[in-house]
Design a protein around this motif. Sequence first.
Motif, mmCIF file in Angstrom:
data_model
loop_
_atom_site.group_PDB
_atom_site.id
_atom_site.type_symbol
_atom_site.label_atom_id
_atom_site.label_comp_id
_atom_site.label_asym_id
_atom_site.label_seq_id
_atom_site.Cartn_x
_atom_site.Cartn_y
_atom_site.Cartn_z
ATOM 1 N N PRO A 180 0.805 -1.221 0.000
ATOM 2 C CA PRO A 180 0.000 0.000 0.000
ATOM 3 C C PRO A 180 0.839 1.272 0.000
ATOM 4 C CG PRO A 180 0.138 -0.865 2.217
ATOM 5 C CD PRO A 180 0.924 -1.803 1.347
ATOM 6 N N ALA A 181 2.079 1.177 -0.417
ATOM 7 C CA ALA A 181 2.981 2.334 -0.470
ATOM 8 C C ALA A 181 3.894 2.187 -1.674
ATOM 9 C CB ALA A 181 3.808 2.432 0.811
ATOM 10 N N GLU A 182 4.366 3.299 -2.191
ATOM 11 C CA GLU A 182 5.330 3.260 -3.292
ATOM 12 C C GLU A 182 6.652 2.685 -2.799
ATOM 13 O OE1 GLU A 182 5.784 7.043 -5.119
ATOM 14 O OE2 GLU A 182 3.808 6.997 -6.087
ATOM 15 N N LEU A 183 7.275 1.871 -3.651
ATOM 16 C CA LEU A 183 8.574 1.270 -3.340
ATOM 17 C C LEU A 183 9.669 1.780 -4.273
ATOM 18 C CD1 LEU A 183 7.438 -2.410 -2.706
ATOM 19 C CD2 LEU A 183 7.808 -0.603 -1.022
ATOM 20 N N HIS A 184 9.350 2.784 -5.094
ATOM 21 C CA HIS A 184 10.299 3.385 -6.023
ATOM 22 C C HIS A 184 10.768 2.380 -7.071
ATOM 23 C CE1 HIS A 184 10.039 6.776 -3.384
ATOM 24 N NE2 HIS A 184 10.387 6.021 -2.373
ATOM 25 N N LEU A 185 9.830 1.508 -7.451
ATOM 26 C CA LEU A 185 10.027 0.553 -8.531
ATOM 27 C C LEU A 185 9.020 0.907 -9.629
ATOM 28 C CD1 LEU A 185 10.223 -2.723 -6.429
ATOM 29 C CD2 LEU A 185 12.154 -1.600 -7.571
ATOM 30 N N PRO A 186 9.454 1.489 -10.736
ATOM 31 C CA PRO A 186 8.501 1.927 -11.761
ATOM 32 C C PRO A 186 7.576 0.834 -12.254
ATOM 33 C CG PRO A 186 10.657 2.876 -12.183
ATOM 34 C CD PRO A 186 10.841 1.905 -11.052
ATOM 35 N N MET A 187 8.048 -0.413 -12.317
ATOM 36 C CA MET A 187 7.215 -1.494 -12.813
ATOM 37 C C MET A 187 6.060 -1.818 -11.865
ATOM 38 S SD MET A 187 9.728 -4.383 -14.458
ATOM 39 C CE MET A 187 8.276 -5.344 -14.917
ATOM 40 N N VAL A 188 6.214 -1.443 -10.598
ATOM 41 C CA VAL A 188 5.290 -1.898 -9.564
ATOM 42 C C VAL A 188 4.426 -0.770 -9.009
ATOM 43 C CG1 VAL A 188 5.160 -2.939 -7.251
ATOM 44 C CG2 VAL A 188 6.814 -3.805 -8.921
ATOM 45 N N ASP A 189 4.983 0.422 -8.886
ATOM 46 C CA ASP A 189 4.287 1.484 -8.153
ATOM 47 C C ASP A 189 2.935 1.849 -8.765
ATOM 48 O OD1 ASP A 189 6.239 1.608 -6.219
ATOM 49 O OD2 ASP A 189 7.301 3.298 -7.134
ATOM 50 N N ALA A 193 -5.191 2.577 6.485
ATOM 51 C CA ALA A 193 -4.484 3.263 7.570
ATOM 52 C C ALA A 193 -5.437 3.608 8.712
ATOM 53 C CB ALA A 193 -3.797 4.516 7.041
ATOM 54 N N GLY A 194 -6.671 4.001 8.378
ATOM 55 C CA GLY A 194 -7.642 4.324 9.414
ATOM 56 C C GLY A 194 -7.966 3.136 10.298
ATOM 57 N N VAL A 195 -8.099 1.952 9.703
ATOM 58 C CA VAL A 195 -8.349 0.748 10.499
ATOM 59 C C VAL A 195 -7.138 0.429 11.379
ATOM 60 C CG1 VAL A 195 -8.773 -1.740 10.396
ATOM 61 C CG2 VAL A 195 -9.983 -0.209 8.833
ATOM 62 N N LEU A 196 -5.958 0.507 10.814
ATOM 63 C CA LEU A 196 -4.752 0.155 11.563
ATOM 64 C C LEU A 196 -4.561 1.060 12.782
ATOM 65 C CD1 LEU A 196 -2.334 -0.468 8.562
ATOM 66 C CD2 LEU A 196 -3.499 -2.185 9.959
ATOM 67 N N ARG A 197 -4.887 2.310 12.647
ATOM 68 C CA ARG A 197 -4.685 3.239 13.758
ATOM 69 C C ARG A 197 -5.611 2.940 14.933
ATOM 70 N NH1 ARG A 197 -4.223 7.163 9.271
ATOM 71 N NH2 ARG A 197 -1.988 7.545 8.987
ATOM 72 N N ARG A 198 -6.688 2.207 14.697
ATOM 73 C CA ARG A 198 -7.580 1.827 15.781
ATOM 74 C C ARG A 198 -7.107 0.592 16.534
ATOM 75 N NH1 ARG A 198 -11.479 3.413 11.898
ATOM 76 N NH2 ARG A 198 -12.015 1.298 11.231
ATOM 77 N N HIS A 199 -6.033 -0.050 16.038
ATOM 78 C CA HIS A 199 -5.629 -1.329 16.610
ATOM 79 C C HIS A 199 -4.117 -1.361 16.830
ATOM 80 C CE1 HIS A 199 -9.658 -2.923 16.010
ATOM 81 N NE2 HIS A 199 -9.630 -2.378 14.807
#
Length: 254
Positions: free
Chosen positions: A156-165, A176-182
């Motif tokens: 869920p984040a860029e990895l600076h790999l043009p083929m993948v991002d 991120a909103g769910v994760l912050r609750r847990h």
Amino acid sequence: MLTIAHLSDIHLGQDHRRDRGERARRRAEQVMAYLDALPGPLDAVLVTGDLADHGLAAEYEQVAEVLASRHPVLTCPGNHDAREPYRQVLLGGAPGEEGPINRLHQFPGADVLMLDSSVPGQDDGLLDGGTLDWLDTRLAAGRADLPALIAFHHPPAELHLPMVDGIRQFGEADLAGVLRRHPRVAALLCGHSHTAAATTFAGLPLLVAPGVVSTVTLPCEGGSGISFDHPPMLAFHVLDGSGRITTHYRAVPA
């Protein structure tokens, strides 16, 4: 303490280029043989998606054979997978079942939640509303005092790999909103990028398994962006009693 092996992107397939299909199987078998030969036990082997190359039932029959292990094996789908044959062959599901494949695995000291970030017909990923609700509920229920690991295919984040991002996981603000609750979530584990990588997301470690079938390279490494010359690799994650995760990456010898 929980010790798991994490691999991804085995891409077993009925490829018309027979040498490529045989090569993918050979490399996956090489990794599984390495894990089965370890002198010590593993709590689990996680495979974060792209189990099949074309999502065919015959490919999942190969997957079941190749991933058979003395260790428990946990999987989730990737963008090359197809939910219906995945369910039927690997999980014993009934024909016609639909929706994301999300599964909770409980270990004595931690929960491992395997999520489906695939979007049928697309290469990019998304955890849909139903999956995020499922995740929220499972993280809040029962064993909320234990650490949890969350695994899915797309980062869920860029990895600076043009083929993948451009085909990563989107809708990441909702995750991120769910994760912050847990706060019990210790780390996020993913694949898709065919490279060993580590970064953060929502203040948590985001640990990317290398690809077994191939390796995606950085622009500074030159070439086409994908290499079939690197050896297959995997990650070992160790989750200790304090909820702290440590990762070791290994190239698997032939």
